[in-house]
Design an enzyme around this catalytic site. Structure first.
Site, PDB file in Angstrom:
ATOM      1  N   CYS A 105      22.661 -38.351 -27.882  1.00  0.00           N
ATOM      2  CA  CYS A 105      21.582 -37.773 -28.684  1.00  0.00           C
ATOM      3  C   CYS A 105      20.288 -38.403 -28.170  1.00  0.00           C
ATOM      4  O   CYS A 105      20.122 -39.617 -28.239  1.00  0.00           O
ATOM      5  CB  CYS A 105      21.823 -38.121 -30.153  1.00  0.00           C
ATOM      6  SG  CYS A 105      20.471 -37.654 -31.232  1.00  0.00           S
ATOM      7  N   CYS A 112       6.881 -38.152 -34.326  1.00  0.00           N
ATOM      8  CA  CYS A 112       6.978 -36.710 -34.565  1.00  0.00           C
ATOM      9  C   CYS A 112       5.819 -36.275 -35.458  1.00  0.00           C
ATOM     10  O   CYS A 112       5.372 -37.029 -36.313  1.00  0.00           O
ATOM     11  CB  CYS A 112       8.314 -36.413 -35.242  1.00  0.00           C
ATOM     12  SG  CYS A 112       8.660 -34.657 -35.447  1.00  0.00           S
ATOM     13  N   CYS A 116       8.658 -33.818 -41.831  1.00  0.00           N
ATOM     14  CA  CYS A 116       9.758 -33.525 -42.767  1.00  0.00           C
ATOM     15  C   CYS A 116       9.965 -34.720 -43.704  1.00  0.00           C
ATOM     16  O   CYS A 116      10.045 -35.860 -43.258  1.00  0.00           O
ATOM     17  CB  CYS A 116      11.046 -33.228 -42.009  1.00  0.00           C
ATOM     18  SG  CYS A 116      10.910 -31.796 -40.935  1.00  0.00           S
ATOM     19  N   CYS A 119      13.000 -37.347 -43.335  1.00  0.00           N
ATOM     20  CA  CYS A 119      13.285 -37.890 -42.000  1.00  0.00           C
ATOM     21  C   CYS A 119      12.472 -39.146 -41.716  1.00  0.00           C
ATOM     22  O   CYS A 119      11.297 -39.224 -42.077  1.00  0.00           O
ATOM     23  CB  CYS A 119      12.968 -36.819 -40.960  1.00  0.00           C
ATOM     24  SG  CYS A 119      13.323 -37.326 -39.277  1.00  0.00           S
ATOM     25  N   GLU A 160      10.227 -33.456 -31.976  1.00  0.00           N
ATOM     26  CA  GLU A 160      10.522 -32.025 -32.082  1.00  0.00           C
ATOM     27  C   GLU A 160      10.503 -31.455 -30.662  1.00  0.00           C
ATOM     28  O   GLU A 160       9.431 -31.320 -30.055  1.00  0.00           O
ATOM     29  CB  GLU A 160       9.463 -31.358 -32.982  1.00  0.00           C
ATOM     30  CG  GLU A 160       9.432 -29.845 -32.963  1.00  0.00           C
ATOM     31  CD  GLU A 160      10.800 -29.191 -33.127  1.00  0.00           C
ATOM     32  OE1 GLU A 160      11.531 -29.530 -34.069  1.00  0.00           O
ATOM     33  OE2 GLU A 160      11.140 -28.327 -32.293  1.00  0.00           O
ATOM     34  N   SER A 191      17.889 -28.896 -30.973  1.00  0.00           N
ATOM     35  CA  SER A 191      17.690 -28.768 -32.421  1.00  0.00           C
ATOM     36  C   SER A 191      16.202 -28.680 -32.726  1.00  0.00           C
ATOM     37  O   SER A 191      15.409 -29.478 -32.230  1.00  0.00           O
ATOM     38  CB  SER A 191      18.297 -29.991 -33.114  1.00  0.00           C
ATOM     39  OG  SER A 191      18.106 -29.921 -34.504  1.00  0.00           O
ATOM     40  N   SER A 214      17.100 -26.571 -37.947  1.00  0.00           N
ATOM     41  CA  SER A 214      17.118 -27.408 -39.148  1.00  0.00           C
ATOM     42  C   SER A 214      16.562 -26.592 -40.302  1.00  0.00           C
ATOM     43  O   SER A 214      15.360 -26.417 -40.433  1.00  0.00           O
ATOM     44  CB  SER A 214      16.266 -28.659 -38.923  1.00  0.00           C
ATOM     45  OG  SER A 214      16.815 -29.403 -37.867  1.00  0.00           O
ATOM     46  N   LEU A 215      17.461 -26.071 -41.119  1.00  0.00           N
ATOM     47  CA  LEU A 215      17.039 -25.145 -42.176  1.00  0.00           C
ATOM     48  C   LEU A 215      16.847 -25.896 -43.500  1.00  0.00           C
ATOM     49  O   LEU A 215      15.768 -25.880 -44.086  1.00  0.00           O
ATOM     50  CB  LEU A 215      18.072 -24.028 -42.319  1.00  0.00           C
ATOM     51  CG  LEU A 215      17.653 -22.831 -43.169  1.00  0.00           C
ATOM     52  CD1 LEU A 215      16.434 -22.138 -42.591  1.00  0.00           C
ATOM     53  CD2 LEU A 215      18.811 -21.842 -43.301  1.00  0.00           C
ATOM     54  N   HIS A 216      17.894 -26.502 -43.986  1.00  0.00           N
ATOM     55  CA  HIS A 216      17.857 -27.409 -45.150  1.00  0.00           C
ATOM     56  C   HIS A 216      17.500 -26.794 -46.497  1.00  0.00           C
ATOM     57  O   HIS A 216      17.478 -27.500 -47.505  1.00  0.00           O
ATOM     58  CB  HIS A 216      16.939 -28.608 -44.895  1.00  0.00           C
ATOM     59  CG  HIS A 216      17.255 -29.374 -43.652  1.00  0.00           C
ATOM     60  ND1 HIS A 216      18.536 -29.724 -43.294  1.00  0.00           N
ATOM     61  CD2 HIS A 216      16.455 -29.846 -42.652  1.00  0.00           C
ATOM     62  CE1 HIS A 216      18.503 -30.399 -42.163  1.00  0.00           C
ATOM     63  NE2 HIS A 216      17.260 -30.474 -41.744  1.00  0.00           N
ATOM     64  N   ASN A 290      21.345 -38.767 -44.969  1.00  0.00           N
ATOM     65  CA  ASN A 290      21.385 -40.206 -44.717  1.00  0.00           C
ATOM     66  C   ASN A 290      20.281 -40.850 -45.522  1.00  0.00           C
ATOM     67  O   ASN A 290      19.137 -40.413 -45.451  1.00  0.00           O
ATOM     68  CB  ASN A 290      21.120 -40.492 -43.235  1.00  0.00           C
ATOM     69  CG  ASN A 290      22.365 -40.307 -42.414  1.00  0.00           C
ATOM     70  OD1 ASN A 290      23.413 -40.855 -42.721  1.00  0.00           O
ATOM     71  ND2 ASN A 290      22.245 -39.521 -41.368  1.00  0.00           N
ATOM     72  N   CYS A 333      18.151 -40.641 -37.003  1.00  0.00           N
ATOM     73  CA  CYS A 333      16.822 -40.169 -37.401  1.00  0.00           C
ATOM     74  C   CYS A 333      15.695 -41.197 -37.397  1.00  0.00           C
ATOM     75  O   CYS A 333      15.007 -41.392 -38.399  1.00  0.00           O
ATOM     76  CB  CYS A 333      16.891 -39.552 -38.793  1.00  0.00           C
ATOM     77  SG  CYS A 333      18.392 -38.677 -39.131  1.00  0.00           S
TER      78      CYS A 333
HETATM   79  N1  SAH Z   1      12.960 -32.107 -34.678  1.00  0.00           N
HETATM   80  C1  SAH Z   1      14.261 -31.559 -34.468  1.00  0.00           C
HETATM   81  C2  SAH Z   1      15.278 -32.553 -33.953  1.00  0.00           C
HETATM   82  C3  SAH Z   1      15.309 -33.933 -34.564  1.00  0.00           C
HETATM   83  S1  SAH Z   1      16.034 -34.184 -36.151  1.00  0.00           S
HETATM   84  C4  SAH Z   1      14.754 -30.864 -35.709  1.00  0.00           C
HETATM   85  O1  SAH Z   1      14.062 -30.882 -36.713  1.00  0.00           O
HETATM   86  O2  SAH Z   1      15.802 -30.251 -35.666  1.00  0.00           O
HETATM   87  C5  SAH Z   1      17.743 -33.913 -35.977  1.00  0.00           C
HETATM   88  C6  SAH Z   1      18.377 -33.489 -37.283  1.00  0.00           C
HETATM   89  O3  SAH Z   1      18.494 -34.578 -38.235  1.00  0.00           O
HETATM   90  C7  SAH Z   1      17.587 -32.405 -37.990  1.00  0.00           C
HETATM   91  O4  SAH Z   1      18.440 -31.410 -38.459  1.00  0.00           O
HETATM   92  C8  SAH Z   1      16.968 -33.185 -39.130  1.00  0.00           C
HETATM   93  O5  SAH Z   1      16.567 -32.315 -40.137  1.00  0.00           O
HETATM   94  C9  SAH Z   1      18.085 -34.135 -39.503  1.00  0.00           C
HETATM   95  N2  SAH Z   1      17.679 -35.251 -40.348  1.00  0.00           N
HETATM   96  C10 SAH Z   1      16.509 -35.886 -40.405  1.00  0.00           C
HETATM   97  N3  SAH Z   1      16.512 -36.847 -41.337  1.00  0.00           N
HETATM   98  C11 SAH Z   1      17.736 -36.843 -41.893  1.00  0.00           C
HETATM   99  C12 SAH Z   1      18.371 -37.621 -42.908  1.00  0.00           C
HETATM  100  N4  SAH Z   1      17.722 -38.594 -43.537  1.00  0.00           N
HETATM  101  N5  SAH Z   1      19.651 -37.315 -43.211  1.00  0.00           N
HETATM  102  C13 SAH Z   1      20.319 -36.331 -42.556  1.00  0.00           C
HETATM  103  N6  SAH Z   1      19.782 -35.590 -41.584  1.00  0.00           N
HETATM  104  C14 SAH Z   1      18.501 -35.827 -41.263  1.00  0.00           C
END
Ligand code: SAH
Length: 344
Positions: A105, A112, A116, A119, A160, A191, A214-216, A290, A333
């Site tokens: 990874c 970044c 978000c 994160c 990102e 991602s 990353s939808l969430h 996490n 992360c």
């Molecule tokens: N910027 C990109 C890639 C980096 S983050 C993106 O947004 O996809 C990689 C993944 O980890 C993303 O899906 C992100 O949303 C997730 N992520 C970030 N913080 C997290 C956390 N505390 N717990 C679980 N997943 C997390």
């Protein structure tokens, strides 16, 4: 200013070597040194004359990174590296061992800009983009350190990737190149939080990498609360881009959905998500969040996660729960860079 020779694509390197009036096989030799063997200097390119090495070093430098700290999980052999760049900045890379091989990874930026809320990567701020060569060097130092061959790459570390498009694309083409690490496109996952115009650029490259979004959240109200990028490109625009991506590439799109207790893990959310994704060739990865200290998010209960999964499956949506690796070493992360910048 000198240019990073390791960040050039094979084609760009060929063109520049031709412009210097050198034969074509030289470009291939140099490319192999840089990308197959991962050397950090021109001096190591022993089948190239001293004079040529000297004149190359006048025009170019070779980007490189070094391992600052290493953490090995006692639970599952996951290895997390804190990596130092030549300007003293820090990034992270993680190696995970699966049945089919080793996955890395990698980080794509120092920090970044996306903001978000759950994160850790944005907490220490954005510093700069990584060079293509610096992204790739994460593979070279890890392979050397562990004496392994990495077979899969996920661009899911700090940053990102679509906000550093040109470097990320050169990185992908270079690790895929048969004169380099020769990692298949299908073994590379990118991602993104959903920079929609760049998704269209990416599909026009027509490379069979795996795209993960990353939808969430299943609706704009909820998504905008945690992901500022959603105010720029909303879920509808994002899903449309994904449909176009599937049509263009024939590749299934993945969605990351981090489950946060009482925020986005209700059965209503699951049903709304099913509506959104109906008819799209896709897969949903459910990830128990996490805990990031400063973020204060609480993991969904096992029952809520199971329930959520079941609703997706009952509606014909492909979904799995992501296994957590390296939880004892903060292997997620941006947590290490965050710690480092705190103490220094
Ligand atoms: N910027 C990109 C890639 C980096 S983050 C993106 O947004 O996809 C990689 C993944 O980890 C993303 O899906 C992100 O949303 C997730 N992520 C970030 N913080 C997290 C956390 N505390 N717990 C679980 N997943 C997390």
């Amino acid at each position: 200013m000198k240019k990073d020779i390791k960040s050039l694509s094979f084609e760009q390197l060929n063109n520049e070597i031709a412009e210097l009036g050198l034969p074509r096989f030289r470009a291939k030799q140099i490319f192999e040194w840089l990308h197959k063997f991962g050397v950090d200097s021109f001096d190591e390119m022993t089948n190239i004359s001293k004079e040529l090495r000297k004149s190359l070093a006048e025009e170019y430098f070779v980007s490189s990174v070094i391992i600052e700290d290493k953490y090995v999980s006692k639970i599952d052999e996951t290895v997390k590296y804190l990596i130092r760049l030549n300007d003293g900045e820090y990034i992270e890379a993680v190696i995970m061992k699966y049945k089919y091989g080793y996955t890395i990874c990698v980080s794509s930026q120092v920090g970044c800009k996306m903001g978000c809320k759950f994160c850790a990567s944005t907490l220490a701020g954005f510093k700069r983009n990584l060079l293509a060569g610096e992204i790739e060097s994460q593979l070279h130092v890890a392979q050397r350190d562990l004496n392994i061959r990495i077979s899969n790459v996920v661009l899911m570390g700090i940053g990102e990737p679509l906000d550093n498009y040109d470097n990320v694309l050169n990185f992908i083409y270079n690790v895929n190149n048969e004169n380099g690490l020769n990692i298949s496109m299908r073994s590379i996952t990118l991602s993104t939080c959903g920079i929609v115009p760049k998704l269209y650029d990416l599909m026009n490259e027509e490379i069979p990498i795996t795209l993960t979004i990353s939808l969430h959240a299943p609706n704009d109200e909820l998504r905008s609360k945690t992901m500022p990028v959603n105010d720029k490109w909303n879920i509808e625009e994002l899903i449309s881009a994904c449909k176009a991506y599937v049509d263009k590439t024939g590749r299934r799109v993945s969605f990351e959905y981090t489950l946060i207790n009482r925020v986005n893990d209700s059965p209503e959310c699951a049903r709304e998500l099913c509506q959104r994704l109906k008819g799209l060739l896709c897969h949903v990865n459910l990830i128990p969040v996490n805990d990031v200290e400063e973020r204060g998010n609480v993991r969904s209960s096992d029952k809520a996660v199971e329930n959520f999964l079941q609703i997706l499956k009952n509606n014909g949506i492909n979904a799995t729960i992501r296994r957590t690796l390296g939880s004892d070493i903060n292997a997620s992360c941006g947590q290490l860079r965050r710690k480092k910048t705190e103490v220094s």
